[in-house]
Design a protein around this motif. Structure first.
Motif, short mmCIF file in Angstrom:
data_model
loop_
_atom_site.label_atom_id
_atom_site.label_comp_id
_atom_site.label_asym_id
_atom_site.label_seq_id
_atom_site.Cartn_x
_atom_site.Cartn_y
_atom_site.Cartn_z
N PRO A 109 0.82 -1.22 0.00
CA PRO A 109 0.00 0.00 0.00
C PRO A 109 0.85 1.27 0.00
N GLU A 110 0.39 2.27 -0.73
CA GLU A 110 1.02 3.60 -0.77
C GLU A 110 -0.09 4.63 -0.88
N THR A 111 -0.81 4.83 0.22
CA THR A 111 -2.02 5.64 0.15
C THR A 111 -2.01 6.86 1.07
N THR A 112 -0.86 7.20 1.64
CA THR A 112 -0.85 8.27 2.65
C THR A 112 -0.80 9.67 2.05
N GLY A 113 -0.34 9.79 0.79
CA GLY A 113 -0.25 11.10 0.17
C GLY A 113 1.04 11.85 0.46
N THR A 114 1.97 11.22 1.20
CA THR A 114 3.28 11.84 1.46
C THR A 114 4.38 10.80 1.24
N ILE A 115 5.58 11.28 0.93
CA ILE A 115 6.71 10.38 0.74
C ILE A 115 7.08 9.67 2.05
N PRO A 116 7.25 10.40 3.18
CA PRO A 116 7.55 9.69 4.43
C PRO A 116 6.44 8.73 4.86
N GLY A 117 5.20 9.14 4.63
CA GLY A 117 4.06 8.29 5.01
C GLY A 117 4.00 7.01 4.22
N ASN A 118 4.23 7.10 2.91
CA ASN A 118 4.21 5.88 2.07
C ASN A 118 5.35 4.95 2.43
N SER A 119 6.52 5.52 2.71
CA SER A 119 7.66 4.71 3.12
C SER A 119 7.33 3.94 4.40
N ARG A 120 6.77 4.63 5.36
CA ARG A 120 6.38 4.00 6.63
C ARG A 120 5.31 2.93 6.41
N GLN A 121 4.32 3.24 5.58
CA GLN A 121 3.21 2.33 5.35
C GLN A 121 3.70 0.99 4.77
N LYS A 122 4.63 1.04 3.83
CA LYS A 122 5.14 -0.18 3.21
C LYS A 122 5.94 -1.02 4.21
N ALA A 123 6.80 -0.35 4.99
CA ALA A 123 7.60 -1.08 5.98
C ALA A 123 6.70 -1.69 7.05
N GLU A 124 5.71 -0.93 7.50
CA GLU A 124 4.81 -1.46 8.53
C GLU A 124 4.02 -2.66 8.02
N TYR A 125 3.65 -2.65 6.75
CA TYR A 125 2.92 -3.78 6.17
C TYR A 125 3.78 -5.04 6.27
N VAL A 126 5.03 -4.95 5.88
CA VAL A 126 5.92 -6.13 5.90
C VAL A 126 6.15 -6.59 7.34
N TRP A 127 6.41 -5.67 8.25
CA TRP A 127 6.66 -6.04 9.64
C TRP A 127 5.41 -6.70 10.24
N THR A 128 4.25 -6.11 10.00
CA THR A 128 2.99 -6.62 10.58
C THR A 128 2.64 -8.00 10.03
N HIS A 129 2.80 -8.19 8.72
CA HIS A 129 2.35 -9.44 8.09
C HIS A 129 3.40 -10.54 8.05
N PHE A 130 4.68 -10.19 8.14
CA PHE A 130 5.74 -11.19 7.99
C PHE A 130 6.70 -11.25 9.17
N GLY A 131 6.67 -10.24 10.05
CA GLY A 131 7.47 -10.27 11.27
C GLY A 131 8.96 -10.26 11.05
N ILE A 132 9.42 -9.69 9.94
CA ILE A 132 10.85 -9.63 9.66
C ILE A 132 11.30 -8.17 9.69
N SER A 133 12.46 -7.93 10.28
CA SER A 133 13.02 -6.58 10.23
C SER A 133 13.16 -6.18 8.77
N CYS A 134 12.82 -4.95 8.47
CA CYS A 134 12.73 -4.56 7.06
C CYS A 134 12.93 -3.07 6.91
N PHE A 135 13.08 -2.68 5.66
CA PHE A 135 13.09 -1.26 5.34
C PHE A 135 12.38 -1.06 4.02
N ALA A 136 11.82 0.13 3.87
CA ALA A 136 11.12 0.50 2.64
C ALA A 136 11.50 1.94 2.33
N ASP A 137 11.38 2.28 1.07
CA ASP A 137 11.64 3.66 0.71
C ASP A 137 10.49 4.18 -0.12
N ASP A 138 10.39 5.47 -0.15
CA ASP A 138 9.55 6.12 -1.14
C ASP A 138 10.34 7.33 -1.59
#
Length: 192
Positions: A39-68
């Protein structure tokens, strides 16, 4: 240490893998069994970056990073910005470049910046790192390297566009590499 880079963009994976070094095992979304469009629905670059990383952490439980990332053009009030990848309504960067150049047809102020924000989630704790490079939008595409808006972005202090540079040269100065360097420095401090 295993880290998942929450992207399906092979260009980004290649760019980051070369800089991450041997301290980390880079996992892709495919490696962890994630096949959905993040998902990339926040309307901001920092928000989209956070949203993608949180999705992976929440659903897969692996330390991760995302960028936008986004290209922010002064004369267009920061457009295309967070919408850079879909500026023309599609992911076709030839069409995105065409739309941007059309919008700048009679504009003399060509100042722009590329901005990247990495969100790192390390064992559930979140950090963000930003990288910016300023430059000018060229009047026509130049160069065959890179991807996205690289053929029309000439960084300040250089006479070539990102697309005219080698991957090594671009990685040495790009917005993504600047944000990534901050994140890697932080990660190295955590390991030692």
């Amino acid at each position: 240490m295993e880290l998942c880079f929450a992207t399906n963009n092979q260009h980004k994976i290649d760019e980051v893998a070369g800089q991450l070094g041997q301290l980390f095992t880079l996992k892709t979304l495919r490696d962890i069994g994630c096949y959905v469009e993040l998902p990339e629905t926040t309307g901001t670059i920092p928000g989209n970056s956070r949203q993608k990383a949180e999705y992976v952490w929440t659903h897969f439980g692996i330390s991760c990073f995302a960028d936008d990332s986004g290209l922010e053009v002064d004369a267009l009030n920061g457009e295309p910005g967070v919408d850079s990848a879909f500026y023309s309504g599609s992911r076709d960067f030839r069409k995105n470049i065409e739309k941007l150049l059309t919008n700048l047809t009679y504009v003399t102020n060509r100042k722009a910046q590329f901005r990247t924000v990495f969100t790192l989630i390390l064992q559930g704790v979140e950090y963000q790192f930003e990288g910016i490079i300023t430059g000018q939008i060229q009047f026509e595409p130049r160069g065959d390297g890179g991807f996205g808006y690289d053929p029309i972005f000439q960084p300040d202090g250089y006479k070539r566009t990102f697309a005219e540079m080698s991957i090594t040269e671009k990685n040495g100065i790009s917005h993504r590499s600047r944000a990534l360097a901050k994140m890697i420095t932080y990660l190295q401090q955590q390991i030692h």
